[in-house]
Structure formats: structure tokens, C-alpha cells
Write an enzyme that holds these catalytic residues in place. Structure first.
Site, PDB file in Angstrom:
ATOM      1  N   GLY A 163      -8.808   4.193   6.883  1.00  0.00           N
ATOM      2  CA  GLY A 163      -8.490   5.602   7.117  1.00  0.00           C
ATOM      3  C   GLY A 163      -7.023   5.869   7.386  1.00  0.00           C
ATOM      4  O   GLY A 163      -6.503   6.912   7.003  1.00  0.00           O
ATOM      5  N   ASP A 192      -6.746  -6.437   4.008  1.00  0.00           N
ATOM      6  CA  ASP A 192      -6.062  -5.149   4.119  1.00  0.00           C
ATOM      7  C   ASP A 192      -6.146  -4.603   5.537  1.00  0.00           C
ATOM      8  O   ASP A 192      -7.243  -4.353   6.049  1.00  0.00           O
ATOM      9  CB  ASP A 192      -6.758  -4.179   3.138  1.00  0.00           C
ATOM     10  CG  ASP A 192      -6.143  -2.793   3.091  1.00  0.00           C
ATOM     11  OD1 ASP A 192      -5.094  -2.568   3.698  1.00  0.00           O
ATOM     12  OD2 ASP A 192      -6.742  -1.932   2.406  1.00  0.00           O
ATOM     13  N   MET A 245     -11.489  -5.701   5.135  1.00  0.00           N
ATOM     14  CA  MET A 245     -10.664  -4.822   5.973  1.00  0.00           C
ATOM     15  C   MET A 245     -10.428  -5.474   7.339  1.00  0.00           C
ATOM     16  O   MET A 245     -11.371  -5.935   7.988  1.00  0.00           O
ATOM     17  CB  MET A 245     -11.354  -3.475   6.191  1.00  0.00           C
ATOM     18  CG  MET A 245     -11.548  -2.622   4.945  1.00  0.00           C
ATOM     19  SD  MET A 245     -10.039  -2.196   4.076  1.00  0.00           S
ATOM     20  CE  MET A 245      -9.105  -1.341   5.338  1.00  0.00           C
ATOM     21  N   MET A 304     -11.791   4.801  -0.790  1.00  0.00           N
ATOM     22  CA  MET A 304     -12.482   5.055   0.487  1.00  0.00           C
ATOM     23  C   MET A 304     -13.144   6.424   0.356  1.00  0.00           C
ATOM     24  O   MET A 304     -12.719   7.417   0.951  1.00  0.00           O
ATOM     25  CB  MET A 304     -11.471   4.997   1.642  1.00  0.00           C
ATOM     26  CG  MET A 304     -11.027   3.570   1.950  1.00  0.00           C
ATOM     27  SD  MET A 304      -9.513   3.475   2.916  1.00  0.00           S
ATOM     28  CE  MET A 304      -8.304   3.566   1.590  1.00  0.00           C
ATOM     29  N   ASP A 327      -4.473   3.751  -2.005  1.00  0.00           N
ATOM     30  CA  ASP A 327      -5.541   4.124  -1.074  1.00  0.00           C
ATOM     31  C   ASP A 327      -6.007   5.554  -1.324  1.00  0.00           C
ATOM     32  O   ASP A 327      -5.277   6.511  -1.056  1.00  0.00           O
ATOM     33  CB  ASP A 327      -5.052   3.981   0.364  1.00  0.00           C
ATOM     34  CG  ASP A 327      -4.933   2.528   0.790  1.00  0.00           C
ATOM     35  OD1 ASP A 327      -5.924   1.788   0.625  1.00  0.00           O
ATOM     36  OD2 ASP A 327      -3.863   2.135   1.270  1.00  0.00           O
ATOM     37  N   SER A 374       0.843  -1.197   0.000  1.00  0.00           N
ATOM     38  CA  SER A 374       0.000   0.000   0.000  1.00  0.00           C
ATOM     39  C   SER A 374       0.873   1.239   0.000  1.00  0.00           C
ATOM     40  O   SER A 374       1.651   1.462   0.931  1.00  0.00           O
ATOM     41  CB  SER A 374      -0.879   0.007   1.252  1.00  0.00           C
ATOM     42  OG  SER A 374      -1.388   1.305   1.459  1.00  0.00           O
ATOM     43  N   HIS A 417      -1.180  -1.233  -4.423  1.00  0.00           N
ATOM     44  CA  HIS A 417      -2.429  -0.895  -3.725  1.00  0.00           C
ATOM     45  C   HIS A 417      -2.442   0.605  -3.447  1.00  0.00           C
ATOM     46  O   HIS A 417      -1.561   1.139  -2.775  1.00  0.00           O
ATOM     47  CB  HIS A 417      -2.519  -1.695  -2.428  1.00  0.00           C
ATOM     48  CG  HIS A 417      -3.808  -1.533  -1.699  1.00  0.00           C
ATOM     49  ND1 HIS A 417      -4.946  -2.253  -2.019  1.00  0.00           N
ATOM     50  CD2 HIS A 417      -4.163  -0.730  -0.664  1.00  0.00           C
ATOM     51  CE1 HIS A 417      -5.933  -1.909  -1.200  1.00  0.00           C
ATOM     52  NE2 HIS A 417      -5.487  -0.976  -0.373  1.00  0.00           N
ATOM     53  N   GLY A 423      -2.958  -3.896   8.817  1.00  0.00           N
ATOM     54  CA  GLY A 423      -2.167  -4.450   9.909  1.00  0.00           C
ATOM     55  C   GLY A 423      -1.491  -5.773   9.604  1.00  0.00           C
ATOM     56  O   GLY A 423      -1.085  -6.489  10.525  1.00  0.00           O
ATOM     57  N   GLY A 451      -0.723   1.603   9.593  1.00  0.00           N
ATOM     58  CA  GLY A 451      -0.045   1.380  10.860  1.00  0.00           C
ATOM     59  C   GLY A 451      -0.919   0.969  12.026  1.00  0.00           C
ATOM     60  O   GLY A 451      -0.486   1.053  13.177  1.00  0.00           O
ATOM     61  N   MET A 460      -8.625   8.432  -0.316  1.00  0.00           N
ATOM     62  CA  MET A 460      -9.516   8.816   0.799  1.00  0.00           C
ATOM     63  C   MET A 460     -10.010  10.242   0.589  1.00  0.00           C
ATOM     64  O   MET A 460      -9.236  11.119   0.204  1.00  0.00           O
ATOM     65  CB  MET A 460      -8.753   8.750   2.123  1.00  0.00           C
ATOM     66  CG  MET A 460      -8.085   7.416   2.377  1.00  0.00           C
ATOM     67  SD  MET A 460      -7.359   7.392   4.020  1.00  0.00           S
ATOM     68  CE  MET A 460      -6.423   5.853   3.942  1.00  0.00           C
ATOM     69  N   HIS A 496      -8.117   1.372  -4.121  1.00  0.00           N
ATOM     70  CA  HIS A 496      -9.047   1.161  -3.001  1.00  0.00           C
ATOM     71  C   HIS A 496      -9.688   2.511  -2.705  1.00  0.00           C
ATOM     72  O   HIS A 496      -9.074   3.377  -2.081  1.00  0.00           O
ATOM     73  CB  HIS A 496      -8.248   0.613  -1.808  1.00  0.00           C
ATOM     74  CG  HIS A 496      -9.044   0.437  -0.556  1.00  0.00           C
ATOM     75  ND1 HIS A 496      -8.459   0.203   0.673  1.00  0.00           N
ATOM     76  CD2 HIS A 496     -10.396   0.457  -0.323  1.00  0.00           C
ATOM     77  CE1 HIS A 496      -9.397   0.086   1.599  1.00  0.00           C
ATOM     78  NE2 HIS A 496     -10.576   0.255   1.032  1.00  0.00           N
TER      79      HIS A 496
HETATM   80  C1  DX5 Z   1      -6.176   1.673   5.497  1.00  0.00           C
HETATM   81  C2  DX5 Z   1      -5.719   1.306   4.106  1.00  0.00           C
HETATM   82  C3  DX5 Z   1      -4.668   0.261   4.098  1.00  0.00           C
HETATM   83  C4  DX5 Z   1      -3.408   0.653   4.815  1.00  0.00           C
HETATM   84  C5  DX5 Z   1      -2.627  -0.563   5.167  1.00  0.00           C
HETATM   85  O1  DX5 Z   1      -7.298   2.470   5.402  1.00  0.00           O
HETATM   86  O2  DX5 Z   1      -6.787   0.830   3.334  1.00  0.00           O
HETATM   87  O3  DX5 Z   1      -4.389  -0.123   2.768  1.00  0.00           O
HETATM   88  O4  DX5 Z   1      -2.603   1.501   4.075  1.00  0.00           O
HETATM   89  O5  DX5 Z   1      -1.518  -0.173   5.908  1.00  0.00           O
HETATM   90  P1  DX5 Z   1      -0.931  -1.112   7.041  1.00  0.00           P
HETATM   91  O6  DX5 Z   1      -0.426  -2.330   6.357  1.00  0.00           O
HETATM   92  O7  DX5 Z   1       0.140  -0.285   7.648  1.00  0.00           O
HETATM   93  O8  DX5 Z   1      -2.051  -1.412   7.989  1.00  0.00           O
HETATM   94 ZN    ZN Z   2      -6.334  -0.131   1.378  1.00  0.00          ZN
END
Ligand code: DX5
Ligand code: ZN
Length: 214
Positions: free
Chosen positions: A141, A174, A136, A67, A34, A7, A32, A176, A144, A36, A65
Site C-alpha cells: 500500500g 518487496d 512482501m 495490488m 505498483d 519501484s 517495478h 523496506g 517507505g 493500487m 505489481h
Molecule cells: C508497497 C509496494 C512496494 C514499495 C516499495 O506496497 O509494493 O513496491 O513501493 O517501496 P520501499 O522500497 O520504499 O519499501
Molecule cells: Zn511492489
């Protein structure tokens, strides 16, 4: 073969193109991305113009992705920017079937995403049109966050429903994910693992990607 989708949320945005070239060379299967909007989730990243700019940095699959609250309205922008997969949330405001149909008409693969509180059954009516289901394992959002192990049965339930109906969308997970929990995610039925911190926080990115394959 398990696919790894780093990501870019966790990359250094001042050199996003170089970071994408690097994860490509280090064995990423999908990139990937993200997106938002500060409305569907309490954070803002970037939009289609940025995706278009970094499209020239790699031939790898762009797994966007979204969001965002209104994926139906913006799907065309992301398709034109070079998205291969457009993932949107079942909890968003757009009509789900119409949004999937729009993504397919744009020539992209459609993915449907579920937040932690949304049950597996929410995606079942759409499975026959989907190339991908994204589960998820954190609240969307932010990168980490801590992996939610209690989402593993949801992955297995979606896998079981696909098997029962003879369907084979990829199941992507997706949030953690790291080398310590990747095996449990794969065993639950995942095909594609997303990882931000575990890849971009590593000294050896290629080794980090390999270590996630289980
Ligand atoms: C969270 C994202 C994830 C995130 C994953 O909203 O959709 O893709 O970046 O990052 P880690 O792997 O650090 O949880
Ligand atoms: Zn994501």
C-alpha cells in the site's frame, strides 16, 4: 546474478518518464510498477493508461505489481499497455488458476504475490506455471515502510520447495529493502530485490542500485 527492480512508487510522478529513463541508465534490471486500486489496498496510484505512456521510455522489463481486487478483469489492459510480468496477489478476489492462465495466454510472465500474513504454502499449488513469486516484506500500500525481517524464513521455504520440485521461478522480495538488509534477503533465497525509497531517495542512484546487489 541478483536483479534490482526499482519501484516507481517512490519517483516524482510529474516526470515519471524521465525517472524511468534515469533508473534504466543507472542499471535497473526490472522497472517495478505498483498499481493500487484503493480497494485491495488503502491507496490509489495509477492504471494501464499510465503504464502505456511510460512504456516508450525504456526497453527494460516492466514488472507490474497489481495490488487490485480483480486482476483477472484487468490483466488484458496491462498486457496491452506493455507489461512483461504481471504480478497479482493470492489474496485478491479473482480465481488464481484462471488468472495465471489468462496472463500466460496474453503472452506475459505470471507472478503470484503473498502479503506478510499469508504463508509460503499458498503459492505452492501454482509454482509450475509461475515465472515469479513475490514475497512482501511490508504490508502492501505504501512505500517507505520498515522491512519485516520475520519474512526471511518464508523466502527460504519457497526457495526450498522450488528446489525440491526442480522448478525455478524467480523469487522477488518487496518492501523496506535497503543496503543494510539486502544481504539477508539474498541469503534467504531471493533473486530479485524491489526498492523504492532506497533507490529514489539516493543522491547517486547507480551506486544505490549496486549497493543492493549484496
Ligand atoms: C508497497 C509496494 C512496494 C514499495 C516499495 O506496497 O509494493 O513496491 O513501493 O517501496 P520501499 O522500497 O520504499 O519499501
Ligand atoms: Zn511492489
Amino acid at each position: 546474478m541478483i536483479k534490482i527492480a526499482p519501484s516507481v512508487l517512490s519517483c516524482d510522478f510529474s516526470k515519471m518518464g524521465e525517472e524511468i529513463k534515469h533508473i534504466d541508465l543507472c542499471g535497473a534490471d526490472y522497472i517495478h510498477i505498483d498499481v493500487m486500486d484503493g480497494h485491495f489496498v488503502p491507496n490509489i496510484t495509477f492504471g494501464a493508461p499510465v503504464v502505456k505512456c511510460v512504456r516508450k521510455c525504456t526497453q527494460k522489463v516492466f514488472d507490474c505489481h497489481l495490488m487490485i481486487s480483480d486482476p483477472l478483469k484487468y490483466a488484458e489492459d496491462f498486457a496491452k499497455a506493455g507489461a512483461d510480468i504481471i504480478n497479482f496477489h493470492v489474496e485478491a478476489d479473482s480465481p488464481i488458476e484462471a488468472t495465471i492462465d489468462k496472463i500466460l495466454a496474453l503472452g506475459c510472465r505470471a507472478g503470484l504475490t503473498v502479503k506478510p500474513a499469508t504463508p509460503a504454502e499458498a503459492v505452492f499449488p501454482y509454482l509450475d506455471k509461475l515465472s515469479l513469486v513475490l514475497v512482501m516484506t511490508v504490508e502492501p500500500g505504501f512505500g517507505g515502510q520498515i522491512f519485516m525481517g520475520d519474512m526471511l524464513p518464508k523466502i527460504s521455504a519457497i526457495r526450498a520447495e522450488c528446489v525440491r520440485r526442480g522448478l525455478s521461478p524467480e523469487i522477488e522480495v518487496d518492501g523496506g529493502i535497503n543496503a543494510a538488509n539486502a544481504r539477508s534477503v539474498i541469503d534467504a533465497g531471493a533473486d530479485v530485490l524491489v526498492a523504492g525509497s532506497a533507490v529514489f531517495g539516493a543522491q547517486d542512484v547507480a551506486a544505490a542500485i549496486e549497493s543492493l546487489r549484496g
